[in-house]
Write an enzyme that holds these catalytic residues in place. Structure first.
Site, short mmCIF file in Angstrom:
data_model
loop_
_atom_site.label_atom_id
_atom_site.label_comp_id
_atom_site.label_asym_id
_atom_site.label_seq_id
_atom_site.Cartn_x
_atom_site.Cartn_y
_atom_site.Cartn_z
N ARG A 50 0.85 -1.20 0.00
CA ARG A 50 0.00 0.00 0.00
C ARG A 50 0.88 1.24 0.00
O ARG A 50 0.60 2.22 -0.67
CB ARG A 50 -0.95 0.01 1.21
CG ARG A 50 -1.71 1.35 1.31
CD ARG A 50 -2.87 1.40 2.29
NE ARG A 50 -2.86 0.42 3.33
CZ ARG A 50 -2.11 0.50 4.45
NH1 ARG A 50 -1.32 1.52 4.65
NH2 ARG A 50 -2.16 -0.47 5.33
N TYR A 102 -16.47 18.49 -14.20
CA TYR A 102 -16.81 17.08 -14.40
C TYR A 102 -17.83 16.66 -13.33
O TYR A 102 -17.67 16.99 -12.15
CB TYR A 102 -15.53 16.25 -14.27
CG TYR A 102 -15.76 14.76 -14.30
CD1 TYR A 102 -16.11 14.11 -15.48
CD2 TYR A 102 -15.64 13.99 -13.15
CE1 TYR A 102 -16.34 12.75 -15.51
CE2 TYR A 102 -15.87 12.62 -13.17
CZ TYR A 102 -16.21 12.01 -14.35
OH TYR A 102 -16.43 10.66 -14.37
N ASP A 174 -7.28 20.22 -12.98
CA ASP A 174 -7.63 18.92 -13.55
C ASP A 174 -7.23 18.99 -15.03
O ASP A 174 -7.86 19.66 -15.83
CB ASP A 174 -9.14 18.68 -13.39
CG ASP A 174 -9.57 17.32 -13.89
OD1 ASP A 174 -8.85 16.73 -14.74
OD2 ASP A 174 -10.63 16.83 -13.45
N LYS A 199 -8.32 8.28 -19.04
CA LYS A 199 -8.62 8.93 -20.31
C LYS A 199 -7.40 8.96 -21.23
O LYS A 199 -6.94 7.92 -21.62
CB LYS A 199 -9.18 10.33 -20.05
CG LYS A 199 -10.18 10.40 -18.87
CD LYS A 199 -11.50 9.68 -19.12
CE LYS A 199 -12.36 9.49 -17.88
NZ LYS A 199 -12.66 10.70 -17.12
C1 LIG Z 1 -13.16 11.01 -15.84
C2 LIG Z 1 -12.80 12.28 -15.23
C3 LIG Z 1 -12.54 12.38 -13.86
C4 LIG Z 1 -12.71 11.19 -12.92
O1 LIG Z 1 -11.79 10.18 -13.19
P1 LIG Z 1 -12.06 8.62 -12.90
O2 LIG Z 1 -10.79 7.97 -13.31
O3 LIG Z 1 -13.24 8.22 -13.71
O4 LIG Z 1 -12.34 8.52 -11.44
C5 LIG Z 1 -12.17 13.60 -13.35
N1 LIG Z 1 -12.05 14.69 -14.13
C6 LIG Z 1 -12.29 14.63 -15.46
C7 LIG Z 1 -12.14 15.87 -16.28
C8 LIG Z 1 -12.68 13.44 -16.06
O5 LIG Z 1 -12.94 13.41 -17.37
#
Ligand SMILES: *Cc1c(COP(=O)(O)O)cnc(C)c1O
Length: 385
Positions: A50, A102, A174, A199
């Protein structure tokens, strides 16, 4: 040499060394829960998985290099990573976040953290005067998403970070939509960068993983502490997949951006489309800022229909054959989505409509297929409206 690498070299080499025990060129998947110690306290830097895992460590080193940060910390998902950032706060603290966030990020702040006494303001952060006005002595975190999701607004990272610095407020960007290939927020003044590596970083729609890149040693220590204390880690195989995906990040994102540009133009000229949201257009309000802070304009495009109701949108959403109807983005395959009922269903309708997120808004994550095929696919779907 490794300090001076350019981006396309970094994605392949930063933090990556042949395995010392075998020479394996690919980072091994250290599928272990613990590490044998020679005697109490004498070990090779790894005690329990961990806390540390060598596969994760390589990914963290690579991500820190790509974003120009001091260190990175990986988590089980993008939202688990965001959760760790929010745990830097205490009751009474306030967050200011972009107002077309998001959906999951909005939900985490409002439904989980608000009940622990953390207040949030969601504002249009294109307006730095409004940002100045919203700041008070309790403001501890500014949360930026740019390009925003799904309206593809552009926020001037440098400007917002400058305001934040004046008031000693942390900023987290982000950077999921842009990826570090297009935009590197730490160089523009951000303290923290968040990624849903699910992504563009992973890029092949086969893994869920999150990361925070920290600009300083102090922040890295705090986030590593939270990671170990709260335990939202990801497995080594997931790190391996993201490491493999990252090796082609620059090639994939560049192609997606090229395709998106052609698709945005096609949509703009289409009689059934009322509006196209794409920062690459000269008349997009954030175009100049995008040009300043991004390498290209990204692979995301959103559009609204002349016939502005959910029924018409449904025809487009179910009418495409190459664009798959699915949540998520940033993979090699093109996706089509309906923010109002999918990614942003957790945001109240009044909030959605305030930012233009109507029931007929369609979002595309443009992949790297042949762009002529993608355009043909959209043309046939739009004919059904
Ligand atoms: C998908 C996404 C998230 C969340 O990520 P996960 O891996 O699905 O938890 C946060 N911010 C943006 C802009 C996203 O597209």
């Amino acid at each position: 040499m490794k300090d001076k690498m350019k981006f396309a070299t970094k994605v392949i080499h930063a933090g990556i060394e042949p395995d010392p025990s075998t020479g394996a060129i690919m980072t091994p998947i250290f599928q272990t829960s613990t590490y044998v110690q020679e005697e109490p306290g004498v070990h090779k830097g790894y005690e329990y998985a961990r806390t540390q895992n060598p596969t994760r460590k390589v990914l963290e080193t690579n991500l820190a290099a790509l974003e120009g940060g001091y260190d990175a910390v990986c988590f089980g998902s993008g939202l688990a990573a965001m959760d760790a950032v929010l745990k830097l706060l205490s009751p009474g603290d306030e967050i200011i976040a972009t107002n077309d966030l998001y959906g999951g990020s909005y939900r985490l702040i409002v439904r989980i953290y608000q009940k622990f006494g953390i207040k949030a303001h969601f504002i249009n952060m294109e307006d730095t005067e409004l940002l100045q006005k919203t700041i008070n002595t309790n403001t501890k975190l500014i949360w930026i998403e740019t390009p925003t999701n799904p309206m593809l607004k552009i926020i001037d990272i440098e400007e917002v970070c400058a305001v934040a610095k004046k008031h000693n407020i942390l900023t987290c960007v982000d950077n999921t939509f842009a990826s570090p290939y297009l935009q590197q927020p730490i160089a523009l003044g951000a303290d923290l960068v968040l990624h849903s590596a699910t992504k563009y970083l992973g890029g092949h729609s086969d893994v869920v993983l999150g990361a925070i890149i920290c600009s300083t040693k102090e922040l890295a220590e705090q986030i590593h502490f939270i990671q170990n204390a709260s335990g939202a880690i990801n497995g080594p195989f997931d790190c391996f997949l993201v490491l493999r995906g990252i090796k082609t990040l620059h090639v994939r994102v560049k192609q997606a951006c090229k395709n998106a540009k052609k698709i945005a133009k096609f949509l703009k000229d289409h009689p059934k489309v009322s509006k196209v949201y794409y920062p690459g257009f000269k008349d997009h309000p954030g175009h100049e800022t995008a040009k300043k802070q991004m390498k290209y304009f990204g692979g995301m495009v959103a559009f609204d229909l002349v016939d502005d109701n959910f029924e018409s949108a449904k025809k487009v959403l179910s009418g495409t054959k190459l664009f798959s109807l699915a949540e998520s983005l940033g993979g090699v395959e093109s996706l089509i989505g309906h923010p109002a009922s999918m990614t942003h269903a957790s945001i109240p309708k009044e909030e959605r409509l305030k930012v233009g997120l109507t029931d007929s808004l369609v979002r595309l994550s443009v992949g790297i297929e042949d762009v002529d095929d993608l355009i043909e696919d959209l043309k046939e779907a739009l004919d059904k409206v």
